[in-house]
Scaffold this active site. Structure first.
Site, short mmCIF file in Angstrom:
data_model
loop_
_atom_site.label_atom_id
_atom_site.label_comp_id
_atom_site.label_asym_id
_atom_site.label_seq_id
_atom_site.Cartn_x
_atom_site.Cartn_y
_atom_site.Cartn_z
CE LYS A 1 12.95 -6.07 8.73
NZ LYS A 1 12.13 -6.49 7.57
CB SER B 1 -0.92 0.01 1.23
OG SER B 1 -0.13 0.05 2.40
CB SER C 1 17.04 -8.30 5.60
OG SER C 1 17.68 -8.22 6.84
CE1 TYR D 1 11.83 -3.35 11.10
CE2 TYR D 1 14.11 -2.71 11.40
CZ TYR D 1 13.02 -2.87 10.58
OH TYR D 1 13.11 -2.58 9.25
#
Ligand code: NAP
Length: 311
Positions: free
Chosen positions: A148, A10, A130, A144
């Protein structure tokens, strides 16, 4: 016409990737959470399908829609949807950690799994998004970073399994680029032991987002990974990611951590002086070499270092 399925399409990287691929003549299936709220794509051949990557049922429905749109021969999947949260780990609520891992790790894995039969048929490619947070840990972004690092390891393992089946895996490691991810990331905590830390982290990551360059090189790199005859396993995008990778490879760990402290803005941070047991704990840490933090008495004042030095 080659076909691709991109999630989180989006806005941000996802939208740019869809537009770049469509402009290059690809048929793109754009996965978005809310098709009604998505600004229509202007370039080329794009189908929009609804998908929240934390919902197994929506992933299955999206994979079926991709199969209908492509005839079951899919050339590429780019599971790009991702979220972040900012704050000290201790003060980040478990539900935020879960949301990040469910979106950035399980959402990525299950999206790939759902379309793998179509990818194998077409000898297609998987391009994972990544981050430079998948190269080195960064304070305030522990959930976070964990997501990753998970994508990095999983993607590398997957590459071995899929190579003999004719499916290539590439992992893109962008540094900070200008998208909505940092302004959308909730900031958690900021009390007690972290009262003086969280504002520094929040300001640092927000500023990094605001300073960041436009994200076009990320979309260009995805297109390159999908177009070259022999795609690489890893592509670093932007100066920050290249610097971080070089620092990780070349610098001793103490210098590397000083670099991360500096770039994340916490270089001068010391825990708040409001803690009544500060002096006692600092002394104890001073004796416990290699423990969590080391205190030093200097000119009659206590200084607490957050990390022990020399580890
Ligand atoms: N921007 C950077 O500096 C940077 C650097 C390195 C890596 N990355 C990675 O790049 C990817 C894209 O991030 P971005 O920077 O483009 O962020 P962004 O502008 O915030 O876009 C995130 C996209 O993911 C979608 N999304 C979030 N949760 C979702 C869910 N549960 N199911 C489906 N879609 C979901 C969002 O959809 P809605 O519109 O519905 O919210 C949006 O389309 C992420 O994996 C991120 O970790 C970003």
């Amino acid at each position: 016409m080659p076909s691709a399925f991109v999630t989180g399409a989006s806005r941000g990287f996802g939208r740019l990737i869809v537009e770049r691929l469509a402009a290059a003549g690809w048929h793109v299936v754009a996965g978005v959470r809310d098709p009604a709220a998505t600004v229509p794509y202007t370039a080329g051949s794009v189908d929009v399908v609804p998908v929240d990557v934390t919902s197994p049922a929506e992933i299955a429905a999206a994979a079926a829609a991709v199969e209908r749109a492509t005839g079951g021969w899919l050339d590429a999947v780019v599971p790009n949807a991702g979220v972040a949260v900012v704050g000290a780990f201790e003060e980040t609520p478990p539900e935020d950690v879960r949301r990040v891992l469910e979106t950035n790790v399980l959402g990525v894995m299950e999206t790939v799994r759902a379309v793998l039969p179509q990818l194998r048929r077409a000898h297609g490619r998987v391009v994972l998004i990544s981050s430079d947070c998948g190269i080195a840990g960064a304070p305030g972004l522990s959930a976070y970073v964990a997501s990753k690092f998970a994508v990095e390891g999983w993607g590398e393992a997957l590459a071995y399994e899929l190579e003999p089946l004719g499916v290539a895996v590439s992992i893109i490691q962008p540094g900070p680029f200008a998208t909505g991810i940092w302004s959308a990331a909730p900031i958690r905590g900021g009390e007690g032991a972290y009262a003086s830390l969280t504002p520094i982290l929040a300001a640092g990551w927000r500023a990094a987002g605001e300073r960041a360059a436009p994200a076009d090189p990320v979309a260009d790199t995805v297109l390159r990974a999908l177009s070259v005859r022999r795609p690489r396993l890893r592509y670093r995008v932007g100066r920050d990611a290249r610097l971080m990778a070089a620092a990780r490879r070349l610098l001793p760990s103490t210098v590397m951590r000083a670099h991360v402290r500096r770039v994340s803005g916490i270089g001068r941070w010391r825990p708040s002086r409001s803690n009544g047991r500060r002096r006692h704990r600092a002394r104890a840490r001073g004796r416990l070499r290699g423990g969590v933090g080391r205190g030093r008495l200097r000119r009659g004042r206590v200084r607490c270092r957050w990390w022990p030095r020399g580890r």
